[in-house]
Design a protein around this motif. Structure first.
Motif, PDB file in Angstrom:
ATOM      1  N   LYS A   1       0.832  -1.212   0.000  1.00  0.00           N
ATOM      2  CA  LYS A   1       0.000   0.000   0.000  1.00  0.00           C
ATOM      3  C   LYS A   1       0.863   1.256   0.000  1.00  0.00           C
ATOM      4  CE  LYS A   1      -3.640   2.207   2.769  1.00  0.00           C
ATOM      5  NZ  LYS A   1      -4.498   2.065   3.989  1.00  0.00           N
ATOM      6  N   PHE A   2       1.913   1.269   0.828  1.00  0.00           N
ATOM      7  CA  PHE A   2       2.754   2.457   0.964  1.00  0.00           C
ATOM      8  C   PHE A   2       3.703   2.653  -0.224  1.00  0.00           C
ATOM      9  CE2 PHE A   2       2.659   2.405   5.932  1.00  0.00           C
ATOM     10  CZ  PHE A   2       1.319   2.753   5.885  1.00  0.00           C
ATOM     11  N   PHE A   3       4.312   1.533  -0.683  1.00  0.00           N
ATOM     12  CA  PHE A   3       5.390   1.653  -1.664  1.00  0.00           C
ATOM     13  C   PHE A   3       5.118   0.943  -2.993  1.00  0.00           C
ATOM     14  CE2 PHE A   3       7.351   1.799   2.597  1.00  0.00           C
ATOM     15  CZ  PHE A   3       7.903   3.080   2.539  1.00  0.00           C
ATOM     16  N   GLY A   4       3.986   0.215  -3.063  1.00  0.00           N
ATOM     17  CA  GLY A   4       3.680  -0.507  -4.295  1.00  0.00           C
ATOM     18  C   GLY A   4       4.487  -1.761  -4.483  1.00  0.00           C
ATOM     19  N   THR A   5       5.232  -2.168  -3.452  1.00  0.00           N
ATOM     20  CA  THR A   5       6.061  -3.366  -3.509  1.00  0.00           C
ATOM     21  C   THR A   5       6.339  -3.852  -2.089  1.00  0.00           C
ATOM     22  OG1 THR A   5       8.205  -4.274  -4.204  1.00  0.00           O
ATOM     23  CG2 THR A   5       8.145  -1.952  -3.570  1.00  0.00           C
ATOM     24  N   THR A   6       6.627  -5.157  -1.951  1.00  0.00           N
ATOM     25  CA  THR A   6       7.033  -5.676  -0.635  1.00  0.00           C
ATOM     26  C   THR A   6       8.543  -5.553  -0.436  1.00  0.00           C
ATOM     27  OG1 THR A   6       7.204  -7.911  -1.555  1.00  0.00           O
ATOM     28  CG2 THR A   6       5.109  -7.309  -0.527  1.00  0.00           C
ATOM     29  N   ASN A   7       9.248  -5.130  -1.474  1.00  0.00           N
ATOM     30  CA  ASN A   7      10.706  -4.933  -1.387  1.00  0.00           C
ATOM     31  C   ASN A   7      10.977  -3.525  -0.845  1.00  0.00           C
ATOM     32  OD1 ASN A   7      13.416  -5.504  -1.631  1.00  0.00           O
ATOM     33  ND2 ASN A   7      13.515  -4.885  -3.790  1.00  0.00           N
ATOM     34  N   ALA A   8      10.556  -3.303   0.417  1.00  0.00           N
ATOM     35  CA  ALA A   8      10.588  -1.944   0.986  1.00  0.00           C
ATOM     36  C   ALA A   8      11.614  -1.789   2.099  1.00  0.00           C
ATOM     37  CB  ALA A   8       9.204  -1.589   1.517  1.00  0.00           C
ATOM     38  N   LEU A   9      12.455  -2.789   2.297  1.00  0.00           N
ATOM     39  CA  LEU A   9      13.446  -2.725   3.372  1.00  0.00           C
ATOM     40  C   LEU A   9      14.374  -1.529   3.167  1.00  0.00           C
ATOM     41  CD1 LEU A   9      13.467  -4.874   5.610  1.00  0.00           C
ATOM     42  CD2 LEU A   9      15.546  -5.815   4.597  1.00  0.00           C
ATOM     43  N   GLY A  10      14.564  -0.721   4.222  1.00  0.00           N
ATOM     44  CA  GLY A  10      15.446   0.439   4.142  1.00  0.00           C
ATOM     45  C   GLY A  10      14.754   1.710   3.699  1.00  0.00           C
ATOM     46  N   LYS A  11      13.512   1.616   3.236  1.00  0.00           N
ATOM     47  CA  LYS A  11      12.781   2.813   2.832  1.00  0.00           C
ATOM     48  C   LYS A  11      12.313   3.579   4.077  1.00  0.00           C
ATOM     49  CE  LYS A  11      11.173   1.037  -1.628  1.00  0.00           C
ATOM     50  NZ  LYS A  11      11.856   2.014  -2.487  1.00  0.00           N
ATOM     51  N   THR A  12      12.026   4.857   3.898  1.00  0.00           N
ATOM     52  CA  THR A  12      11.662   5.693   5.053  1.00  0.00           C
ATOM     53  C   THR A  12      10.182   6.076   5.026  1.00  0.00           C
ATOM     54  OG1 THR A  12      12.346   7.696   3.872  1.00  0.00           O
ATOM     55  CG2 THR A  12      13.992   6.630   5.287  1.00  0.00           C
ATOM     56  N   ILE A  13       9.653   6.285   6.215  1.00  0.00           N
ATOM     57  CA  ILE A  13       8.257   6.683   6.396  1.00  0.00           C
ATOM     58  C   ILE A  13       8.218   7.783   7.452  1.00  0.00           C
ATOM     59  CG2 ILE A  13       5.977   5.937   7.196  1.00  0.00           C
ATOM     60  CD1 ILE A  13       6.612   3.140   6.290  1.00  0.00           C
TER      61      ILE A  13
END
Length: 787
Positions: free
Chosen positions: A153-165
């Motif tokens: 939902k947030f990033f359009g992918t489950t490969n979101a490790l290391g991304k910021t919120i």
């Protein structure tokens, strides 16, 4: 031999299609109902069993004043007990679920059911990470864990490790883990977990490691086999209470609740939402069994009623050497063939109805064809159904005397008729019971919906205080006051719908120093009583500029507990949480918790700030009011979208479980009646066929259709009346027990029982009368031409 039995069974099935349809249809519907209920029960009973350490996990719960049972515990106590009790391997704390605004990739999302959790959360609970290190995911204060759904939902992918919120337009967090979506059979439901170390920067309970403030859910993982019996559990609970008593003056009793029991055995306040109820599970298990028995009774009734059709077959078999054991085996084989045919049809019905049943029960049940345990259960159901339904017909038919049968002197004993009538009565006892249960549940839900709670819940819209609003309450107050659509408002700490606050720190003149009573409280402004239209029995409401005076308004129950009366309590001093003030008013008792709970003593404190704003809208101006609020909110708090809800919607959601139970109960009550009527239809058709010549003779002698219908129907109606008489006391006791679970409930009324009896009587009469009328309208020449 077996091949011959199956061939005979198939021939009977083909030759008597209508009889076979009634048998198979009744059994299939009964089996389908039972399978659906068992899928639901299996799901309810499977909560939290997927955790690897489920048997070693317990939640710490608290009891105050004997009646107040809470799911929360002190933060410091949960953290420090493992150091004091070696059997506790580790402990983990969770905050209450909360909402927050998240910003990711320049998009904003408002999310609910978020928890703060200790860093060992993923060690204690088995929520698998698909990305990230479970040992480190919650170790840093700025880490955050998302489920697959949240990451997508947030990033359009489950490969979101290391991304910021960014959270609540303030702090930035780094994604340190991606969880598999949480199983639906977990009592903890969330999409986001944040580190407790971040929360500990500001929360006084965590900073001071308190043992006297109850704001967190505490879980313990015990050493393997440390608690292997009820006696071990009791000893552990005793040790925990001993430690607490040595460090605190409050009389609180603690319990350890097994993790697997939380979903079905939690009658606790301040708990996470979404719990089930073991009472409902037991009720539906009984309903599943009863519906299956009702279907079996149909088979027994129709098989024994048709006994004369099989009498010569039995006589011939006995003459040529067949023993009773062989005949019993033959008839049981026939019932098992019909049972397995019914099972195949029932599985088809389950597949067709499962989406509708899921929608009704608010579940995601799946009929897994590849699950061997399901097939074993289905085969057991088919075998049990076949053996139960075929047992009496097999014993009865195999007992015929060949000499009498072959001479045409077969006469059924009065015991056979008595047994068959008993089966019909049992069917309709069940039907009456389920109908009365449906009526009582329906009326209790209507009572809950319509009950005067002590305030007007209609047209009350509320919005939470978020973001910049916290620092702009005076501006918000001014903006709401200036707009005629929003000027009827109040700012408060909690909604008076399900209060979870409470404190023992209360003192008044003449209080017994040993008396310990929990007083819930609400901090509200001077508009509170007017907005909710509550009755003031004595004194006055808060004045606009008296925030510093510590004025208090209390309810009637509080007055009684304080040993005073409404007339003389005004002006008395009251100290609450260390703030000494004066009682200025007494508000009429109102329900500020679900109706399962009795009204408790309540303290209203005057406060200028709060976490919620409630606006009373005009009935025909709700949309315009919302538009005005969006404009006000947007100008004062542009970073946050306006989130609003209605108090009556909030109240209805508290009884979601009861509403679902009522809806499911209605469906299965109707199906039980349908199955009973299928059997009654077949039985009445067969009785009309047996008395075909008698009907012809009576018509020739002048009997009209009404007389013949009355003759053929009265015996069945007597059975329905007997069933009604037997069902009434059972229904009264059962439903009275269920209603006792509510502090506020309806009283059982005589008309509920009479109406249920009349409905069953009307349905039975319609079923029997159709066959009776059909027989009475037949040409008597057809029945008498062989005489």
């Amino acid at each position: 031999m077996l091949k011959n039995y199956l061939k005979i069974a198939w021939r009977n099935f083909i030759q008597k299609k209508w009889y076979s349809f009634l048998n198979i249809g009744g059994l299939a519907i009964g089996m389908a109902c039972s399978i659906l209920i068992l899928l639901w029960v299996q799901n309810e009973s499977s909560y939290d069993t997927f955790h690897a350490n489920a048997d070693e996990l317990y939640r710490l719960t608290a009891i105050a004043n004997e009646d107040f049972k809470a799911a929360v515990s002190p933060a410091g106590m949960v953290e420090e007990l493992p150091d004091l009790i070696p059997e506790i391997k580790s402990s983990v704390r969770l905050s209450s679920p909360f909402e927050a605004l998240f910003e990711a990739d320049d998009q904003k999302f408002k999310e609910e059911s978020i928890f703060f959790a200790d860093s060992n959360f993923l060690d204690v609970f088995t929520f698998p990470l698909i990305k990230g290190n479970p040992k480190k995911a919650l170790a840093q204060p700025d880490g955050i864990i998302l489920t697959e759904t949240a990451a997508q939902k947030f990033f359009g992918t489950t490969n979101a490790l290391g991304k910021t919120i960014k959270v609540d337009n303030k702090d930035v967090f780094t994604v340190t883990g991606i969880l598999e979506d949480i199983p639906t059979n977990s009592h903890l439901q969330f999409n986001i977990i944040m580190p407790m170390s971040y929360y500990a920067k500001t929360h006084s309970d965590l900073i001071n490691k308190v043992w006297d403030s109850f704001n967190f859910y505490g879980y313990f993982q015990f050493q393997k086999n440390a608690i292997s019996s009820e006696e071990d559990l009791s000893k552990m609970v005793y040790r925990i209470n001993e430690i607490y008593t040595s460090r605190n003056e409050f009389e609180i009793t603690f319990n350890l609740q097994p993790l697997k029991d939380i979903h079905l055995h939690s009658d606790l306040q301040i708990d996470v939402p979404g719990h089930g109820n073991i009472q409902y599970v037991n009720i539906f298990l009984i309903v599943a069994f009863i519906i299956l028995i009702v279907a079996c009774i149909n088979y027994m009734n129709l098989a024994t009623a048709r006994s004369s059709k099989r009498a010569k077959e039995v006589g011939l078999r006995k003459v040529i050497g067949a023993g009773r054991r062989q005949l019993v085996f033959q008839f049981l084989s026939e019932s098992l063939v019909i049972s397995f045919f019914s099972l195949i049809l029932a599985i088809g019905i389950v597949f067709l109805l499962l989406p509708a049943f899921n929608d009704l029960a608010q579940k995601e049940l799946v009929f897994q064809m590849g699950d061997s345990s399901i097939w074993i259960t289905l085969i057991i159901i088919a075998l049990a159904t076949g053996l139960i339904s075929g047992s009496y017909p097999a014993l009865f038919l195999s007992g015929f005397k060949p000499v009498r049968v072959l001479k045409g002197r077969l006469k059924l004993s009065k015991y056979n008729l008595l047994f068959r009538n008993g089966l019909v009565i049992a069917q309709f006892v069940v039907s009456v019971l389920l109908l009365i249960g449906t009526m009582v549940i329906y009326n209790q839900l209507n009572f809950i919906k319509d009950k005067n709670l002590g305030y007007n819940k209609s047209n009350l819209l509320y919005i939470p205080m978020e973001g910049e609003i916290w620092g702009k309450m005076d501006a918000l107050r001014a903006a709401l006051t200036q707009n005629s659509l929003t000027n009827d408002f109040s700012i408060m700490s909690d909604l008076p719908a399900n209060l979870v606050t409470g404190d023992f720190d209360i003192h008044w003149e003449g209080k017994d120093p040993n008396q310990q009573i929990l007083f819930p409280s609400v901090r509200a402004d001077e508009n509170f009583l007017n907005v909710f239209q509550m009755g003031l029995l004595n004194g006055r409401s808060f004045s606009r500029n008296s925030f510093e005076n510590n004025d208090y308004i209390i309810n009637e129950t509080a007055v009684r507990i304080m040993g005073m009366d409404v007339e003389n309590v005004i002006g008395k001093s009251l100290t609450f949480r260390g703030d000494k003030g004066t009682i200025i008013g007494v508000v009429k008792d109102f329900n500020f918790k679900p109706l399962q709970y009795a009204i408790e003593p309540l303290v209203l404190q005057h406060g200028k700030r709060g976490s919620l704003t409630v606006i009373k809208t005009a009935p025909n101006n709700i949309e315009n009011t919302i538009a005005a609020l969006e404009q006000i909110y947007g100008s004062l708090n542009p970073a946050y979208p306006l989130i609003y809800n209605f108090i009556d919607t909030n109240l209805d959601a508290q009884y979601k479980g009861e509403q679902q139970m009522g809806a499911i109960f209605n469906v299965f009550a109707l199906l039980a009646i349908l199955i009973s009527c299928l059997g009654l239809y077949g039985l009445s058709a067969f009785m009309a066929e047996q008395r075909f010549k008698e009907i012809g003779i009576r018509k020739v002698l002048g009997a009209n259709a009404t007389m013949l219908v009355n003759m053929l129907s009265k015996d069945f109606l007597k059975l329905v009346f007997i069933a009604f008489v037997l069902a009434v006391p059972l229904a009264w006791y059962t439903m009275n027990q269920w209603l006792e679970g509510y502090a506020f409930h309806i009283e059982l009324q005589w008309w509920m029982f009479v109406l249920a009896g009349l409905i069953v009587l009307t349905v039975a009469l319609s079923t029997v009368s159709y066959q009776s009328l059909k027989a009475s309208m037949s040409n008597p020449i057809k029945s008498l031409r062989t005489e």
